[in-house]
Design an enzyme around this catalytic site. Structure first.
Site, PDB file in Angstrom:
ATOM      1  N   TYR A 134      10.252   8.172  -3.436  1.00  0.00           N
ATOM      2  CA  TYR A 134       9.116   7.984  -3.040  1.00  0.00           C
ATOM      3  C   TYR A 134       8.902   6.892  -2.004  1.00  0.00           C
ATOM      4  CZ  TYR A 134       3.906   7.049  -3.410  1.00  0.00           C
ATOM      5  OH  TYR A 134       2.862   6.760  -3.050  1.00  0.00           O
ATOM      6  N   LYS A 171       7.112   7.555   1.965  1.00  0.00           N
ATOM      7  CA  LYS A 171       6.128   7.047   2.519  1.00  0.00           C
ATOM      8  C   LYS A 171       6.628   6.138   3.778  1.00  0.00           C
ATOM      9  CE  LYS A 171       2.630   8.010  -0.084  1.00  0.00           C
ATOM     10  NZ  LYS A 171       1.598   8.901   0.653  1.00  0.00           N
TER      11      LYS A 171
END
Ligand code: NDP
Ligand code: 8X3
Length: 250
Positions: free
Chosen positions: A151, A155
Site C-alpha cells: 500500500y 501511494k
C-alpha cells in the site's frame, strides 16, 4: 460558465464528501465508482442542487475506463477538475506474508487506475490549456510503516506521479496537486481488513480521527484558489496523529 469536476471513488468516504461540498458550491459533477446503487442515490440527492452525471466503472479495467469516459454526454466532456481519489488498501501484513492478489489490487487500482483515468482526461485539458488534477495520496506515500509495504509503495507511486504530472503538464497551464491524509474515518479500514468490523473500528478508537468532510473541505479550498495559485502538496493529520505510527490515544 460552470466548473465541471470528475471525481473517482465518489460512492464513499472522501470522494463522496467532496461530491457533497462541490455540489453545495454549484460545481457540476461527474461521479464515478463501481457501486451503481450508491451512484444512483447520489445522483438523486445531489442532482437537486447541481447538475450530476454518473459513470460506473472499475478504474483498474483499462477498457472500462476508456469506454466510460468516451461515453460522457457532450455537456460534461469539458472537465475542469479531476479528483483522482479511488483507491484502497487491501490487507495488512508483513511483506513475506503478503497476499499477491492484494498486491495486484492495490497496484492496479491505486496506481494504474489513476493513470488510466488521467490519460483519458489529459487530452481535453491540454487542448483547452486549462485544468486541475488533484491526486489523493496518503501519509503512506511519504513514509513506510510496518506491514504497510505494498500500500505504501502504491501511494509513493502516486506521490511520484503527482510530481511527474506537474512537470510534464506545466507547459499546458494545468494545475496539479496532491493531498496526503493521515487516518480518516471512512470505509477504508473495512476494505483493508476485508469486512472485519472489530479490526476496522479499532483503527479509529481512542482519539478523534480526521473525517471525510475535513479532507473534502481542504480539497475544495485547494481547487478554489485563483488560477495562478497551485497548492502542490499537502500532508494532513488529525491533531492526535504525529506520524503513521505515533498516535496520542486515550
Ligand atoms: P473508502 O473505502 O471510503 O472509499 C474508496 C472509494 O474508492 C469508494 O468510492 C470506492 O467505490 C472507490 N474504489 C475503490 N476501488 C475502486 C475501483 N477498482 N474502481 C473504481 N472505484 C474504486 O475510502 P476513502 O474515502 O478513505 O479513500 C479514498 C482515497 O483516500 C483512497 O485513495 C485512499 O487510499 C486515500 N486515503 C485514505 C485514508 C484513510 O485513512 N481513510 C488516508 C489517506 C489516504 P466503489 O467501491 O463503489 O467502486
Ligand atoms: C491511509 C492512511 O495510515 O492507513 O492511507 O496508511 S494509513
Amino acid at each position: 460558465m460552470k466548473t465541471t469536476a470528475f471525481i473517482t471513488g465518489a460512492t464513499s468516504g472522501i470522494g463522496k464528501a467532496t461530491a457533497e461540498i462541490f455540489a453545495k458550491n454549484k460545481i457540476r459533477l461527474i461521479l464515478c465508482g463501481r457501486r451503481a446503487d450508491r451512484l444512483e442515490a447520489l445522483k438523486q440527492t445531489l442532482g437537486e442542487i447541481t447538475e450530476v452525471t454518473t459513470l460506473q466503472f472499475d478504474v483498474s479495467k483499462r477498457s472500462e475506463v476508456e469506454n466510460a469516459i468516451a461515453s460522457l454526454p457532450d455537456n460534461f466532456k469539458n472537465i475542469d477538475i479531476l479528483i483522482n481519489n479511488a483507491g484502497n488498501a487491501h490487507g495488512m501484513s508483513s511483506i513475506q506474508e503478503g497476499d499477491i492478489d492484494d498486491w495486484d489490487a492495490m497496484l492496479d487500482i491505486n496506481v494504474k487506475g489513476l493513470l488510466y483515468v488521467s490519460k483519458a482526461i489529459f487530452p481535453q485539458m491540454i487542448a483547452r490549456n486549462s485544468g486541475f488534477i488533484v491526486n489523493i495520496g496518503s501519509i503512506a506515500g511519504k513514509e513506510v510503516y510496518p506491514n504497510g509495504n505494498v500500500y505504501c509503495a502504491s501511494k509513493h507511486a502516486v506521490n511520484a506521479l503527482n510530481k511527474a504530472m506537474r512537470i510534464d503538464l506545466n507547459k499546458y497551464n494545468i494545475r496539479v496537486a496532491a493531498i496526503h491524509p493521515g487516518a480518516v474515518e471512512t470505509e477504508f479500514s473495512k476494505v483493508r481488513f476485508k469486512g472485519d468490523i472489530e479490526k476496522s473500528d479499532a483503527v479509529y478508537k481512542g482519539y478523534k480521527p480526521l473525517q471525510a468532510e475535513d479532507i473534502a473541505d481542504i480539497i475544495h479550498f485547494v481547487v478554489t484558489r485563483p488560477y495562478h495559485v497551485n497548492i502542490e502538496d499537502l500532508v494532513v493529520y488529525s491533531t492526535a496523529q504525529a506520524s503513521p505510527t505515533i498516535m496520542n490515544k486515550n
